[in-house]
Write a protein that holds these residues in place. Structure first.
Motif, PDB file in Angstrom:
ATOM      1  N   LEU A  86       0.848  -1.193   0.000  1.00  0.00           N
ATOM      2  CA  LEU A  86       0.000   0.000   0.000  1.00  0.00           C
ATOM      3  C   LEU A  86       0.879   1.236   0.000  1.00  0.00           C
ATOM      4  CD1 LEU A  86      -2.649   1.621   0.422  1.00  0.00           C
ATOM      5  CD2 LEU A  86      -2.380   1.221   2.888  1.00  0.00           C
ATOM      6  N   VAL A  87       0.675   2.118  -0.953  1.00  0.00           N
ATOM      7  CA  VAL A  87       1.334   3.415  -0.958  1.00  0.00           C
ATOM      8  C   VAL A  87       0.281   4.477  -0.690  1.00  0.00           C
ATOM      9  CG1 VAL A  87       1.203   3.578  -3.479  1.00  0.00           C
ATOM     10  CG2 VAL A  87       2.745   5.081  -2.234  1.00  0.00           C
ATOM     11  N   VAL A  88       0.525   5.313   0.295  1.00  0.00           N
ATOM     12  CA  VAL A  88      -0.324   6.477   0.532  1.00  0.00           C
ATOM     13  C   VAL A  88       0.318   7.640  -0.214  1.00  0.00           C
ATOM     14  CG1 VAL A  88      -1.424   7.977   2.225  1.00  0.00           C
ATOM     15  CG2 VAL A  88      -0.975   5.578   2.796  1.00  0.00           C
ATOM     16  N   VAL A 127      -3.149   2.066  -3.989  1.00  0.00           N
ATOM     17  CA  VAL A 127      -2.837   3.474  -3.724  1.00  0.00           C
ATOM     18  C   VAL A 127      -3.989   4.113  -2.955  1.00  0.00           C
ATOM     19  CG1 VAL A 127      -2.189   5.698  -4.716  1.00  0.00           C
ATOM     20  CG2 VAL A 127      -1.500   3.573  -5.864  1.00  0.00           C
ATOM     21  N   ALA A 128      -3.664   4.785  -1.858  1.00  0.00           N
ATOM     22  CA  ALA A 128      -4.644   5.545  -1.077  1.00  0.00           C
ATOM     23  C   ALA A 128      -4.266   7.012  -1.129  1.00  0.00           C
ATOM     24  CB  ALA A 128      -4.690   5.049   0.368  1.00  0.00           C
ATOM     25  N   ILE A 129      -5.232   7.880  -1.421  1.00  0.00           N
ATOM     26  CA  ILE A 129      -4.971   9.314  -1.584  1.00  0.00           C
ATOM     27  C   ILE A 129      -5.841  10.090  -0.611  1.00  0.00           C
ATOM     28  CG2 ILE A 129      -4.901  11.256  -3.192  1.00  0.00           C
ATOM     29  CD1 ILE A 129      -5.375   7.829  -4.676  1.00  0.00           C
ATOM     30  N   PRO A 130      -5.276  10.682   0.442  1.00  0.00           N
ATOM     31  CA  PRO A 130      -6.074  11.477   1.380  1.00  0.00           C
ATOM     32  C   PRO A 130      -6.407  12.844   0.807  1.00  0.00           C
ATOM     33  CG  PRO A 130      -3.767  11.518   2.039  1.00  0.00           C
ATOM     34  CD  PRO A 130      -3.850  10.615   0.832  1.00  0.00           C
ATOM     35  N   ASP A 131      -7.603  13.342   1.124  1.00  0.00           N
ATOM     36  CA  ASP A 131      -7.956  14.711   0.753  1.00  0.00           C
ATOM     37  C   ASP A 131      -7.301  15.725   1.683  1.00  0.00           C
ATOM     38  OD1 ASP A 131      -9.517  13.860  -1.367  1.00  0.00           O
ATOM     39  OD2 ASP A 131     -11.374  13.867  -0.201  1.00  0.00           O
ATOM     40  N   LEU A 158      -5.901   7.171   7.029  1.00  0.00           N
ATOM     41  CA  LEU A 158      -6.351   6.585   5.779  1.00  0.00           C
ATOM     42  C   LEU A 158      -5.686   5.234   5.561  1.00  0.00           C
ATOM     43  CD1 LEU A 158      -8.038   6.674   3.242  1.00  0.00           C
ATOM     44  CD2 LEU A 158      -6.215   7.984   2.131  1.00  0.00           C
ATOM     45  N   ALA A 159      -4.419   5.113   5.949  1.00  0.00           N
ATOM     46  CA  ALA A 159      -3.766   3.799   5.875  1.00  0.00           C
ATOM     47  C   ALA A 159      -4.505   2.797   6.762  1.00  0.00           C
ATOM     48  CB  ALA A 159      -2.307   3.913   6.297  1.00  0.00           C
ATOM     49  N   ARG A 160      -4.895   3.223   7.960  1.00  0.00           N
ATOM     50  CA  ARG A 160      -5.676   2.353   8.843  1.00  0.00           C
ATOM     51  C   ARG A 160      -7.006   1.961   8.188  1.00  0.00           C
ATOM     52  NH1 ARG A 160      -4.603   5.990  14.296  1.00  0.00           N
ATOM     53  NH2 ARG A 160      -3.210   4.536  15.377  1.00  0.00           N
ATOM     54  N   ALA A 161      -7.692   2.958   7.608  1.00  0.00           N
ATOM     55  CA  ALA A 161      -8.982   2.691   6.984  1.00  0.00           C
ATOM     56  C   ALA A 161      -8.842   1.725   5.820  1.00  0.00           C
ATOM     57  CB  ALA A 161      -9.623   4.002   6.528  1.00  0.00           C
ATOM     58  N   THR A 162      -7.788   1.880   5.025  1.00  0.00           N
ATOM     59  CA  THR A 162      -7.575   0.991   3.884  1.00  0.00           C
ATOM     60  C   THR A 162      -7.377  -0.445   4.349  1.00  0.00           C
ATOM     61  OG1 THR A 162      -6.581   2.825   2.653  1.00  0.00           O
ATOM     62  CG2 THR A 162      -6.185   0.607   1.821  1.00  0.00           C
TER      63      THR A 162
END
Length: 383
Positions: A86-88, A127-131, A158-162
């Motif tokens: 996972l890449v944030v 990929v996770a992208i925070p607002d 967001l990493a936790r949520a993913t």
């Protein structure tokens, strides 16, 4: 050359999306808990498979609970490959308000950093992208621009949520974080705060370009010039993050109105509207950043106040006229003094050029970090 500001057509009023409406949340959800989710189609993004928009629980810089939004994208070529890394990805500054949140731009197919997100997807990574806190969610703005701890919380939660999103298959995923400019600032703050705030995350490393490390130096550089809108945005964003302090006392009555108007603008509108206008125009004193309260805020917001436990790759353009390369070199020196596992790369180009020039090595560094053993996790989780 990659444009690092969102297109103006994505800003402005539009129908209210009930998915993003909300208010401050209570203390029941844990940071990273998913409050809402929905699947979306990202047919215009190279390498994208299934994708989801999330609203998740986070914490402001001073621990107040707040909902935040973001996007999670699985790679199209990732089926049947087991646990995917996972890449944030932390975007550059998109604005203080309006329809400029990365989740909205991705869904509309106009996210200016899609090329970097696509490069990570091409590796087979999720990929996770925070607002970012205050951006994307209705009624919670303005965006807490330049507030480091708030940015770190948005990234880590967001990493936790993913990891809690079953469809993403990331429950045991190793994690890396990547960002540029204000996104690079969010990335290194996440690395600094992960051992105390989210020790359960398997964070392996960070790549950060043109990091905004010294706010006091930056505001002196941009105030009253072509980038003056960023100085005003910093005053608005930090004022929101430090709303428990009397930071607004430096503003005149006209300044209060200006701040209110600026809080609704995207990056292009901020830069265009306030170009060449000094902050002194809206403040009681000619040097508002030298006010004692603001000196405290800026001192609190310097990088390298904590030590990352993971390797950090820093890169910068030697011709950067917005964030000088000396700021990156100073951060490298400070991290080296703290014993951080570091790498550094300079590129003979400007601010936008270095984002593109450094992307390939940034991804290669992140890939090497993912092959390393997990770091120790001794600190307790902060809730």
């Amino acid at each position: 050359m990659t444009d690092l500001t969102p297109p103006s057509k994505a800003s402005g009023a539009g129908p209210v999306d009930e998915f993003y409406t909300g208010s401050q949340i209570g203390f029941e959800p844990k940071p990273g808990d998913i409050l809402r989710q929905r699947s979306i189609e990202l047919t215009g993004l190279d390498g994208a498979g299934r994708a989801w928009q999330l609203v998740y629980a986070s914490r402001g810089g001073f621990s107040a609970p707040i909902p935040a939004s973001g996007t999670v994208i699985a790679p199209a070529n990732g089926e049947g490959t087991g646990v995917r890394p996972l890449v944030v990805y932390c975007p550059v500054f998109h604005g203080l308000g309006g329809r400029c949140a990365p989740s909205q731009l991705l869904a509309a197919g106009v996210e200016p950093e899609a090329v970097f997100i696509g490069a990570a997807l091409a590796r087979g990574w999720t990929v996770a992208i925070p607002d970012g806190l205050g951006l994307g969610m209705t009624g919670l703005g303005p965006h807490q621009f330049l507030a480091g701890r708030a940015a770190a919380h948005a990234v880590l939660d967001l990493a936790r949520a993913t990891r809690l999103l079953p469809e993403a298959g990331a429950a045991d995923a190793p994690i890396v974080v990547w960002g540029y400019a204000n996104g690079g600032r969010a990335a290194v703050w996440a690395a600094e705060h992960q051992p105390q705030y989210a020790p359960e995350l398997d964070l392996r490393g960070v790549a950060a370009g043109a990091v905004v490390a010294d706010l006091a130096a930056l505001v002196r550089r941009v105030d009253g010039g072509a980038w003056a809108g960023l100085a005003l945005a910093g005053l608005v964003g930090l004022g929101r993050a430090y709303a428990h302090l009397p930071v607004g006392h430096v503003l005149t009555a006209d300044g209060q109105q200006t701040v209110g108007a600026a809080a609704e603008l995207d990056a292009l509108d901020l830069l265009g509207t306030y170009r060449d206008l000094p902050l002194a125009r809206w403040c009681e004193r000619p040097d508002p950043w030298n006010d004692p309260m603001w000196r405290y805020v800026l001192a609190t917001e310097t990088c390298a106040r904590e030590t990352p436990n993971v390797p950090v790759h820093l890169y910068h353009g030697t011709e950067d006229t917005l964030i000088p390369v000396g700021m990156g070199r100073q951060l490298f020196a400070e991290y080296r003094a703290l014993g951080v596992d570091l790498s550094w790369r300079e590129y003979p180009t400007g601010h936008r050029g270095a984002a593109q020039a450094g992307a390939g090595e940034a991804i290669a560094r992140l890939a090497s970090y993912l092959l390393r053993r997990p770091t120790g996790r001794s600190a307790p989780q902060t809730t």
